[in-house]
Design a protein around this motif. Structure first.
Motif, PDB file in Angstrom:
ATOM      1  N   GLU A 138      69.973  54.004  13.397  1.00 50.69           N
ATOM      2  CA  GLU A 138      70.311  54.757  14.606  1.00 50.69           C
ATOM      3  C   GLU A 138      69.066  55.426  15.201  1.00 50.69           C
ATOM      4  O   GLU A 138      68.969  55.597  16.406  1.00 50.69           O
ATOM      5  CB  GLU A 138      71.361  55.829  14.284  1.00 50.69           C
ATOM      6  CG  GLU A 138      72.703  55.284  13.797  1.00 50.69           C
ATOM      7  CD  GLU A 138      73.445  54.524  14.878  1.00 50.69           C
ATOM      8  OE1 GLU A 138      73.219  54.803  16.082  1.00 50.69           O
ATOM      9  OE2 GLU A 138      74.256  53.641  14.523  1.00 50.69           O
ATOM     10  N   LYS A 139      68.133  55.816  14.340  1.00 50.54           N
ATOM     11  CA  LYS A 139      66.876  56.438  14.781  1.00 50.54           C
ATOM     12  C   LYS A 139      65.707  55.612  14.259  1.00 50.54           C
ATOM     13  O   LYS A 139      65.631  55.301  13.079  1.00 50.54           O
ATOM     14  CB  LYS A 139      66.768  57.873  14.255  1.00 50.54           C
ATOM     15  CG  LYS A 139      67.859  58.812  14.757  1.00 50.54           C
ATOM     16  CD  LYS A 139      67.700  59.091  16.246  1.00 50.54           C
ATOM     17  CE  LYS A 139      68.725  60.132  16.700  1.00 50.54           C
ATOM     18  NZ  LYS A 139      68.599  60.442  18.145  1.00 50.54           N
ATOM     19  N   VAL A 151      64.041  64.070  15.327  1.00 49.69           N
ATOM     20  CA  VAL A 151      65.427  64.336  14.929  1.00 49.69           C
ATOM     21  C   VAL A 151      65.594  65.809  14.592  1.00 49.69           C
ATOM     22  O   VAL A 151      64.633  66.506  14.267  1.00 49.69           O
ATOM     23  CB  VAL A 151      65.848  63.489  13.706  1.00 49.69           C
ATOM     24  CG1 VAL A 151      65.860  62.009  14.054  1.00 49.69           C
ATOM     25  CG2 VAL A 151      64.941  63.748  12.513  1.00 49.69           C
ATOM     26  N   GLN A 152      66.830  66.261  14.680  1.00 53.68           N
ATOM     27  CA  GLN A 152      67.217  67.586  14.216  1.00 53.68           C
ATOM     28  C   GLN A 152      68.022  67.422  12.929  1.00 53.68           C
ATOM     29  O   GLN A 152      68.605  66.369  12.685  1.00 53.68           O
ATOM     30  CB  GLN A 152      68.052  68.315  15.272  1.00 53.68           C
ATOM     31  CG  GLN A 152      67.312  68.591  16.566  1.00 53.68           C
ATOM     32  CD  GLN A 152      66.096  69.479  16.366  1.00 53.68           C
ATOM     33  OE1 GLN A 152      66.160  70.462  15.617  1.00 53.68           O
ATOM     34  NE2 GLN A 152      64.996  69.150  17.037  1.00 53.68           N
ATOM     35  N   ASP A 181      71.345  65.181  12.551  1.00 54.11           N
ATOM     36  CA  ASP A 181      71.402  63.983  13.398  1.00 54.11           C
ATOM     37  C   ASP A 181      71.629  62.744  12.528  1.00 54.11           C
ATOM     38  O   ASP A 181      71.065  62.629  11.429  1.00 54.11           O
ATOM     39  CB  ASP A 181      70.095  63.805  14.179  1.00 54.11           C
ATOM     40  CG  ASP A 181      69.931  64.790  15.309  1.00 54.11           C
ATOM     41  OD1 ASP A 181      70.883  65.530  15.590  1.00 54.11           O
ATOM     42  OD2 ASP A 181      68.829  64.821  15.901  1.00 54.11           O
ATOM     43  N   ILE A 196      70.806  59.320  11.412  1.00 49.59           N
ATOM     44  CA  ILE A 196      69.641  58.442  11.530  1.00 49.59           C
ATOM     45  C   ILE A 196      69.992  56.991  11.223  1.00 49.59           C
ATOM     46  O   ILE A 196      69.265  56.076  11.610  1.00 49.59           O
ATOM     47  CB  ILE A 196      68.495  58.917  10.626  1.00 49.59           C
ATOM     48  CG1 ILE A 196      68.916  58.870   9.142  1.00 49.59           C
ATOM     49  CG2 ILE A 196      68.038  60.320  11.017  1.00 49.59           C
ATOM     50  CD1 ILE A 196      67.755  59.079   8.190  1.00 49.59           C
ATOM     51  N   PRO A 208      72.898  61.463   7.608  1.00 51.79           N
ATOM     52  CA  PRO A 208      72.294  62.486   8.462  1.00 51.79           C
ATOM     53  C   PRO A 208      70.864  62.832   8.062  1.00 51.79           C
ATOM     54  O   PRO A 208      70.455  62.652   6.907  1.00 51.79           O
ATOM     55  CB  PRO A 208      73.217  63.696   8.228  1.00 51.79           C
ATOM     56  CG  PRO A 208      73.686  63.528   6.810  1.00 51.79           C
ATOM     57  CD  PRO A 208      73.795  62.035   6.582  1.00 51.79           C
ATOM     58  N   PRO A 239      64.666  68.892  10.197  1.00 48.68           N
ATOM     59  CA  PRO A 239      64.162  68.507  11.521  1.00 48.68           C
ATOM     60  C   PRO A 239      62.757  67.921  11.395  1.00 48.68           C
ATOM     61  O   PRO A 239      62.008  68.265  10.485  1.00 48.68           O
ATOM     62  CB  PRO A 239      64.129  69.837  12.281  1.00 48.68           C
ATOM     63  CG  PRO A 239      63.928  70.872  11.210  1.00 48.68           C
ATOM     64  CD  PRO A 239      64.653  70.350   9.994  1.00 48.68           C
TER      65      PRO A 239
END
Length: 275
Positions: free
Chosen positions: A189-190, A196-197, A200, A202, A211, A215
């Motif tokens: 996803e990332k 990212v935080q 989030d 990923i 997640p 961050p």
């Protein structure tokens, strides 16, 4: 012009092409050593943007201006080297070592144990990290644990044992590294380099969300559609937002270890010449 025979006579075989190994491969290649990389068929590398092992999947990759290309024979490897690129061969057991009869073998698999490397593999055999004993199964061991001794050459004994705890960056240690919560097919996803935080998503693994734990910047992520096992290291996050460019540069740790490898090769070579 470098002949095939001269290339073989001076060949350095590096087992493993991950991010730490790539630092060594890069430095040796830049110093004029003919290098051949041996990899497994499906390496689980997360720092893909700076790892020569990705040539296994993509046939050709570039790290800091140096190309690496997948080959299937020593003849192909020589031809690739002549084109000023690093050859990468799928050979998980290192069976080509006997055929190649290299001058140096560097075990950079970083398996935390010896997977079969011996002092008989070459006149100079070097192991990275724990799992090797200098003077018994390799001629030298390079310390890979962060700290004062990182990159130190050990000619008798072994490296520090694996702690399983990542080095601390900007106050974050083990939470920087993300392990697969389950087994399955990974979907990204990332991307590497994305901000990212904490929290989030990923990636997902067969629909299970993964997640971000802190961050920062996604510094490493295993390949899209990789079949992961539960607990496999699958990503890491750098909390330093200003370090985005480092996603595409060999790390300080890899360069330090590479310096130790180069030192060991030169020192052991001189010893053999004088002896």
């Amino acid at each position: 012009m470098l002949t095939y025979e001269t290339w073989q006579k001076n060949l350095v075989i590096v087992r493993g092409g991950g991010d730490i190994a790539t630092g060594t491969i890069f430095k040796l290649f830049q110093c004029g050593f003919p290098v051949l990389v041996l990899e497994i068929a499906n390496p689980s590398c997360i720092r893909r943007t700076i790892s020569f092992c990705e040539a296994v999947f993509d046939d050709n990759v570039v790290v800091e201006g140096i190309s690496a290309c997948k080959v299937s024979s020593l003849e192909e490897a020589y031809a690739i080297y002549e084109k000023n690129a690093v050859p990468v061969m799928i050979d998980p057991r290192g069976t080509v070592i006997k055929e190649a009869n290299p001058a140096v073998v560097v075990d950079a698999i970083l398996a935390k144990k010896n997977l079969g490397t011996t002092m008989q593999d070459a006149p100079i055999v070097i192991g990275l990290g724990p799992g090797f004993i200098a003077g018994k199964d390799v001629h030298a061991v390079i310390e890979t644990q962060r700290g004062h001794d990182l990159g130190r050459v050990i000619y008798k004994g072994e490296a520090s044992p694996n702690t399983g705890i990542p080095g601390v960056i900007a106050g974050y240690g083990k939470e920087r590294v993300i392990h697969a919560p389950c087994e399955g097919i990974l979907h990204i996803e990332k991307q590497i380099g994305d901000e990212v935080q904490k929290g989030d998503i990923i990636a997902t693994i067969d629909g299970v969300p993964v997640p971000a734990t802190i961050p920062g910047i996604v510094r490493g992520m295993i390949r899209e559609e990789y079949q992961v096992s539960q607990g496999l290291k699958m990503a890491d996050i750098d909390p330093r937002l200003a370090e985005k460019e480092n996603c595409h540069r060999i790390s300080d740790k890899a360069r330090c270890v590479a310096g130790g490898v180069l030192e060991a090769i030169m020192h052991l070579s001189m010893e053999k010449t004088e002896g």
